[in-house]
Design a protein around this motif. Structure first.
Motif, PDB file in Angstrom:
ATOM      1  N   GLN A 155       1.906   2.492   6.342  1.00 34.72           N
ATOM      2  CA  GLN A 155       1.563   2.862   4.975  1.00 34.72           C
ATOM      3  C   GLN A 155       0.110   3.334   4.925  1.00 34.72           C
ATOM      4  N   PRO A 156      -0.226   4.118   3.891  1.00 37.11           N
ATOM      5  CA  PRO A 156      -1.612   4.601   3.758  1.00 37.11           C
ATOM      6  C   PRO A 156      -2.511   3.552   3.118  1.00 37.11           C
TER       7      PRO A 156
ATOM      8  N   ASP B 184      -5.863   1.373   2.759  1.00 36.09           N
ATOM      9  CA  ASP B 184      -7.266   1.500   3.117  1.00 36.09           C
ATOM     10  C   ASP B 184      -7.877   0.155   3.492  1.00 36.09           C
TER      11      ASP B 184
ATOM     12  N   ARG C 129      -9.180   5.962  10.568  1.00 35.25           N
ATOM     13  CA  ARG C 129      -8.157   6.997  10.779  1.00 35.25           C
ATOM     14  C   ARG C 129      -8.796   8.289  11.266  1.00 35.25           C
TER      15      ARG C 129
ATOM     16  N   GLY D 165      -5.083  11.468   9.274  1.00 39.26           N
ATOM     17  CA  GLY D 165      -4.657  10.273   8.563  1.00 39.26           C
ATOM     18  C   GLY D 165      -4.053   9.214   9.458  1.00 39.26           C
TER      19      GLY D 165
ATOM     20  N   ARG E 297      -2.805   9.792   2.382  1.00 38.57           N
ATOM     21  CA  ARG E 297      -2.132   9.451   3.632  1.00 38.57           C
ATOM     22  C   ARG E 297      -2.020  10.629   4.578  1.00 38.57           C
TER      23      ARG E 297
END
Length: 653
Positions: free
Chosen positions: A217-218, A220, A245, A249, A599
């Motif tokens: 998943q994106p 943070d 990243r 991404g 993402r």
């Protein structure tokens, strides 16, 4: 290539690193690169397929990292000498690699000469004059400068008061600072290669799940509060995991901050216990006046507690009506008699109110009047119990005030903690993102330039073009990063200079197009701008904002990109759209915040923040309009004041 040249397999999740290493080794003429892969599982398969003499194996990769894959590689090809090749510093990692069977550990920042020499030494090959020669003085100077910058970063990392570490995507620590080592009561070298879940008190499965979430998943930032494993007093920490990243991404590795929360939790528990003791203390305080009344309210008995609270002796008070204890205004309403009526009707009466002592002073009392019946059910009088609650009332008022003050202080402390945590998270993310954004272009620039300089004649035209293209792309990436950082810093400090005046929108678009086409020469961009449409603002800053929007569309969207401008009353809208899928709804709420990254393809997260702040600094704004069936990608809109019709000739003076 000669059959006696050692065969090499390169495994790294970064394609540009594999390209650079493959090219370097090929042009040296000393190695034969027979395969390349992107993760630990491919490393094992390549070892089984080629049984190479050497394997360059990255440490941090998604899925199976280098430390996990190393035993499998050696099992598949026992004769292969595995070199862990990593961007992480050596501290403790080289020893761990050796324990797992690696032949060597080499940092990615080493010069190419050193890399080739060390690989030759591993396969017992002599160093050639070309690759074993001393580096040129200017290269040595460049290396010293790089080493100085790396040393400064390491000093900050090591001297930090909070626990810090870097670890692979599968949760293995590759470097820990002194604060973290002290917190978990282990040495920093012993922590290298340890699974972070092993440091928790039975939370290993949760750590594994969080790592999977980060990879899929994106996310943070991920936080986890847990007790530390080990004997002795229980210790609690709060761990903050921030993935670093690449430009696409993709998570490369994790930066971890670990904060000791033991004292904080103990303080909260101590406060709870203190409040509980205080409550029991207040409830335990007793001061009762107990006496009897006849059916008309005349006092017929008196006890010592009544004398202490009301100051009357038994001789002084017996025979008087109990209304003497009430303030005059309460007596005037015949409230005492009303109390007896209710007690007789309902069996008892209770209230709190002001009462009067013999000396005229008042006290706050809890009063309970109970009707007394004999065995035959006849009413013979009343039992009256009065409790002096003045002290309790005062204590309760003070406690309420203290609780209110404590609540306000706690609210302020929580607000401050949130601000500090947010600042720490932003600083941590900023350092991690900036370090990563700098590392790749600098590495590609240095490596490509050196390879071109030393082996121009040996390279093919296609290889030269690829390396030069990589240098151009990295240079543009560094320029944009520097511009974004400087602009964001000046915006935050309110130190950005503006030169406002009438500006033709077409000129601003042309300026922005020039910058974009230098980094995206093949980009398809459609422009629909009225030739005489003008805004009031700073030409360079408007062009910078528009350049960021177009670059953002090319990076995250799908060509072609369309730039439109139109007048709306006293405002001008400059609209940028593309043919992509649009912004994820989950991202829209923080799209223009600092360090907000999506993402898809990474970046510093400063571009859209700069766009909005530049627009607002010139009396406008920047927004995102979600897509529609006709334009699913949505549109970024910069709104600026329209230049007056009587303004002087627009454009740059």
């Amino acid at each position: 290539m000669s059959a006696d040249v050692p065969t090499v397999v390169i495994v790294d999740d970064a394609a540009e690193v594999r390209l650079l290493m493959k090219t370097r080794l090929r042009v040296s003429g000393l190695f034969d690169v027979v395969g390349e892969g992107a993760d630990g599982e491919q490393a094992v398969e390549l070892a089984r397929e080629h049984a190479p003499a050497l394997m360059l194996l990255d440490v941090s990769m998604p899925g199976v990292d280098g430390l996990e894959a190393l035993p499998g590689v050696l099992e598949a090809s026992p004769g292969t000498k595995v070199v862990l090749f990593s961007g992480f510093e050596e501290q403790g990692l080289a020893e761990k690699a050796t324990q797992l069977g690696a032949a060597a550990f080499i940092e990615k920042s080493v010069p190419v000469d050193t890399l080739v020499d060390r690989l030759l030494a591993l396969v017992d090959r002599p160093v050639t004059d070309d690759w074993g020669a001393a580096q040129r003085p200017e290269v040595e100077i460049d290396q010293r400068v790089l080493d100085e910058h790396l040393e400064r970063f390491r000093e900050v990392f090591e001297e930090a008061a909070i626990g810090m570490a870097t670890m692979t995507l599968t949760g293995r620590l590759v470097r820990a600072n002194r604060a973290l080592a002290a917190l978990v009561q282990q040495s920093a070298p012993d922590l290298v290669g340890r699974f972070y879940g092993d440091l928790t008190d039975g939370r290993g499965d949760l750590v594994t799940g969080l790592l999977e979430d980060i990879r899929q998943q994106p996310l943070d930032v991920v936080r986890l509060e847990h007790a530390l494993a080990g004997e002795g007093p229980e210790r609690w920490v709060r761990a903050t995991l921030a993935p670093v990243r690449d430009s696409g991404g993709r998570a490369l590795y994790l930066f971890v901050q670990v904060e000791d929360t033991t004292a904080q939790r103990a303080a909260v528990e101590a406060l709870r216990r203190s409040e509980e003791r205080f409550r029991l203390l207040v409830e335990a305080v007793e001061d009762y006046a107990i006496f009897m009344l006849d059916p008309t309210g005349i006092i017929v008995s008196w006890n010592a507690g009544a004398q202490r609270s009301k100051l009357y002796t038994a001789d002084e008070i017996i025979g008087q009506h109990f209304r003497v204890f009430y303030p005059p205004e309460v007596q005037a309403r015949r409230h005492p008699e009303h109390e007896l009526e209710i007690a007789l009707r309902e069996g008892h009466y209770e209230e709190e109110g002001w009462r009067v002592r013999k000396d005229g002073s008042r006290f706050w009392a809890n009063v309970l009047i109970t009707a007394v019946l004999n065995d035959d059910g006849e009413h013979v009088g009343f039992a009256k119990v009065t409790r002096d609650n003045s002290e309790r009332r005062r204590l309760e008022q003070e406690r309420e005030q203290a609780v209110a003050a404590l609540g306000a202080a706690n609210d302020e402390l929580e607000s401050l903690n949130r601000r500090l945590e947010k600042a720490a998270e932003e600083q941590s993310q900023f350092l991690a993102v900036t370090a990563h954004e700098l590392r790749t272009p600098i590495g590609v620039l240095g490596g490509s330039a050196e390879t071109l300089s030393r082996h121009w004649q040996q390279l093919t035209d296609e290889e030269r073009d690829d390396l030069l293209g990589a240098m151009n792309s990295s240079t543009a990436r560094l320029r944009r990063l520097l511009a974004d950082l400087l602009t964001a810093s000046r915006l935050q400090a309110s130190a950005l200079e503006m030169q406002s005046g009438p500006v033709l929108v077409g000129d601003v678009v042309a300026d922005a197009m020039g910058g974009v086409q230098s980094t995206h020469p093949e980009a398809r961009i459609h422009v629909e701008v009225p030739p005489d449409l003008a805004v009031s603002g700073d030409r360079d800053r408007i062009a910078q904002a528009l350049d960021n929007l177009v670059a953002n569309a090319l990076r995250h969207g799908t060509a072609p990109v369309t730039i439109e401008a139109r007048a709306e009353a006293d405002r001008v809208e400059i609209r940028v759209s593309d043919e992509g899928a649009g912004v994820d709804p989950a991202m829209r709420g923080r799209l223009f915040e600092r360090f907000a990254t999506g993402r898809s393809r990474g970046g510093t997260g400063l571009g859209l923040f700069i766009v909005r702040e530049l627009a607002r600094a010139q009396g406008g704004d920047a927004v995102y309009e979600p897509g529609s069936p006709d334009l699913p990608s949505g549109t970024f809109v910069i709104t600026l004041p329209r230049a007056r019709a009587d303004a002087s000739s627009p454009g740059r003076p």
